[in-house]
Scaffold this motif. Structure first.
Motif, mmCIF file in Angstrom:
data_model
loop_
_atom_site.group_PDB
_atom_site.id
_atom_site.type_symbol
_atom_site.label_atom_id
_atom_site.label_comp_id
_atom_site.label_asym_id
_atom_site.label_seq_id
_atom_site.Cartn_x
_atom_site.Cartn_y
_atom_site.Cartn_z
ATOM 1 N N CYS A 58 -10.240 -1.710 -2.374
ATOM 2 C CA CYS A 58 -9.838 -0.441 -2.232
ATOM 3 C C CYS A 58 -10.706 0.442 -2.180
ATOM 4 O O CYS A 58 -10.568 1.609 -1.188
ATOM 5 C CB CYS A 58 -9.213 -0.140 -3.672
ATOM 6 S SG CYS A 58 -7.530 -0.665 -4.337
ATOM 7 N N ARG A 71 -1.675 10.379 5.138
ATOM 8 C CA ARG A 71 -2.218 9.965 3.727
ATOM 9 C C ARG A 71 -2.075 8.446 3.583
ATOM 10 O O ARG A 71 -1.433 7.689 4.195
ATOM 11 C CB ARG A 71 -1.392 10.678 2.797
ATOM 12 C CG ARG A 71 -1.464 12.101 2.880
ATOM 13 C CD ARG A 71 -0.715 12.767 1.766
ATOM 14 N NE ARG A 71 -0.587 14.103 1.643
ATOM 15 C CZ ARG A 71 0.038 15.092 0.587
ATOM 16 N NH1 ARG A 71 0.980 14.381 -0.066
ATOM 17 N NH2 ARG A 71 -0.310 16.354 0.836
ATOM 18 N N TYR A 116 -6.985 10.358 1.267
ATOM 19 C CA TYR A 116 -7.052 9.126 0.614
ATOM 20 C C TYR A 116 -6.618 9.462 -0.967
ATOM 21 O O TYR A 116 -7.363 10.305 -1.505
ATOM 22 C CB TYR A 116 -8.230 8.539 0.506
ATOM 23 C CG TYR A 116 -8.256 7.042 -0.124
ATOM 24 C CD1 TYR A 116 -7.429 6.328 0.068
ATOM 25 C CD2 TYR A 116 -9.229 6.784 -1.273
ATOM 26 C CE1 TYR A 116 -7.536 5.036 -0.687
ATOM 27 C CE2 TYR A 116 -9.097 5.800 -2.030
ATOM 28 C CZ TYR A 116 -8.209 4.760 -1.669
ATOM 29 O OH TYR A 116 -8.162 3.727 -2.310
ATOM 30 N N LEU A 117 -5.448 8.926 -1.462
ATOM 31 C CA LEU A 117 -4.660 9.225 -2.675
ATOM 32 C C LEU A 117 -5.551 8.675 -3.714
ATOM 33 O O LEU A 117 -5.223 8.661 -4.968
ATOM 34 C CB LEU A 117 -3.447 9.309 -2.504
ATOM 35 C CG LEU A 117 -2.641 10.245 -1.699
ATOM 36 C CD1 LEU A 117 -1.172 9.927 -1.716
ATOM 37 C CD2 LEU A 117 -3.072 11.715 -1.836
ATOM 38 N N GLN A 151 -6.706 4.643 -5.648
ATOM 39 C CA GLN A 151 -5.852 3.644 -6.114
ATOM 40 C C GLN A 151 -4.880 3.935 -7.102
ATOM 41 O O GLN A 151 -4.837 4.809 -7.772
ATOM 42 C CB GLN A 151 -6.952 2.617 -6.999
ATOM 43 C CG GLN A 151 -8.082 1.960 -6.316
ATOM 44 C CD GLN A 151 -8.771 0.979 -7.197
ATOM 45 O OE1 GLN A 151 -8.332 0.469 -7.975
ATOM 46 N NE2 GLN A 151 -10.358 1.170 -7.172
ATOM 47 N N LEU A 170 -3.042 5.122 0.312
ATOM 48 C CA LEU A 170 -3.236 4.793 -0.911
ATOM 49 C C LEU A 170 -3.545 3.203 -0.905
ATOM 50 O O LEU A 170 -3.049 2.661 -0.189
ATOM 51 C CB LEU A 170 -2.289 5.181 -1.893
ATOM 52 C CG LEU A 170 -0.771 4.852 -1.766
ATOM 53 C CD1 LEU A 170 0.003 5.008 -3.158
ATOM 54 C CD2 LEU A 170 -0.200 6.141 -0.865
ATOM 55 N N LYS A 188 3.131 8.642 -7.822
ATOM 56 C CA LYS A 188 1.779 9.006 -7.240
ATOM 57 C C LYS A 188 1.936 9.800 -5.733
ATOM 58 O O LYS A 188 1.055 11.052 -5.719
ATOM 59 C CB LYS A 188 1.068 7.592 -6.748
ATOM 60 C CG LYS A 188 -0.303 7.943 -6.164
ATOM 61 C CD LYS A 188 -1.235 8.428 -7.407
ATOM 62 C CE LYS A 188 -2.759 8.420 -6.885
ATOM 63 N NZ LYS A 188 -3.735 8.989 -7.766
#
Length: 251
Positions: free
Chosen positions: A45, A28, A71-72, A74, A30, A92
Motif C-alpha cells: 500500500c 483518486r 491518495y486516500l 489504506q 485507495l 471511506k
C-alpha cells in the motif's frame, strides 16, 4: 542471507500504481488492506500511495497523469461479510455514483468477491490486485479487474538450486541481493493449456505448447546478474563468467 528471490513489496506496490495509471484515468485512489500491521501488505500500500503522489508531480513532467492523484490511504477491512466490507469502503470514499476516476488496489485476493460486488455498485471504479487465481482470470475476461500480479512462485522455487550450485562449485554469486521474479502483470487470462500446465507446476509441458497470454509491463527491470568470485584471501574480483538473464521465460 545471500539472496532474496521474489518481489520487493514496496517496489511492487509502486509498479502496481504506475500500471493502474497507465490503464485507467484516475483522480483518486485507495488501497484495501485486510491485515494492517502485516509488513508485506503495508509495504504494498505504501508503494502504491507513493506512485499516486508521483504520477502528477513535476518530477514526472506530468507525462503520466495530467494532475496529481489524490491518495486516500489504506482502508482497513475488518468486516466479516461482503456487505459490511462494501460499507466500509463506501464510507471511506464518501460519495455515491459510478466512481469514475477512482482506483482501488487489493493487496491480495482475500477480498476479490467484495471488490467485484463494489464494481457492480460503482461500475466506473478501476481495480487491480496482487496474486492470481481462476476467479481472477474470469474477472479479467469480463473486464471487471484491470490486472493481477504474479510473483511466479515456481520460479522462486526453481532459481535457488542453480544459484546455490554456482556458489558451491564456482564460488560465484550474484552481486544484486534481490533477484526479482515479479511483479509480473497479468492483464488477460492465460490459454487453457498454459493454465493447466501451471496448475500442475509445469511437469512435462511441451515446448510446442502455445505461448501464454500473459503480459509483463513492469518498468522496473531486473538488475544485471553480475558475478563476483571469492578468493581464498577473502577478497573479491569480477568473474569472467557470462551474466545470467533471469527475466521470466514463460511468455
Amino acid at each position: 542471507l545471500i539472496h532474496h528471490i521474489g518481489m520487493v513489496e514496496r517496489d511492487a506496490g509502486y509498479e502496481a500504481g504506475l500500471k493502474m495509471v497507465e490503464m485507467a484515468k484516475l483522480d483518486r485512489a485507495l488501497c484495501l488492506n485486510h491485515s494492517p500491521g502485516f509488513s508485506v501488505f503495508d509495504d504494498r500500500c505504501e508503494g502504491f500511495g507513493q506512485a499516486m503522489n508521483d504520477t502528477g508531480s513535476e518530477a514526472f513532467g506530468n507525462a503520466i497523469n495530467d494532475t496529481r492523484i489524490e491518495y486516500l490511504g489504506q482502508v482497513e477491512l475488518r468486516g466479516d461479510s461482503i456487505l459490511r466490507t462494501v460499507d466500509i469502503i463506501e464510507e471511506k470514499v464518501g460519495e455515491a455514483g459510478d466512481w469514475d476516476g477512482y482506483g482501488i488496489l487489493l493487496v491480495s485476493l482475500e477480498h476479490l468477491n467484495e471488490a467485484l460486488e463494489l464494481k457492480k455498485l460503482h461500475p466506473g471504479v478501476a481495480i487491480g490486485t496482487f496474486d492470481t487465481s481462476d476467479d481472477l482470470y474470469k474477472s479479467l475476461e469480463k473486464g471487471d479487474i484491470l490486472f493481477g500480479i504474479d510473483q511466479q512462485p515456481y520460479l522462486q522455487g526453481y532459481l535457488p538450486l542453480p544459484i546455490l550450485i554456482h556458489a558451491a562449485i564456482d564460488n560465484q554469486y550474484f552481486l544484486n541481493h534481490h533477484i526479482k521474479s515479479g511483479p509480473k502483470f497479468v492483464t488477460v487470462p492465460p490459454l487453457k493449456e498454459k493454465a493447466n500446465c501451471a496448475a500442475q507446476n509445469f511437469p512435462v509441458c511441451s515446448e510446442e505448447s502455445p505461448p501464454p497470454a500473459v503480459t509483463n509491463h513492469s518498468s522496473v527491470p531486473i538488475q544485471p546478474a553480475l558475478f563476483q568470485t571469492i578468493q581464498p584471501s577473502g577478497s573479491m574480483r569480477p568473474s569472467s563468467s557470462p551474466s545470467f538473464d533471469l527475466r521470466p521465460t514463460l511468455e
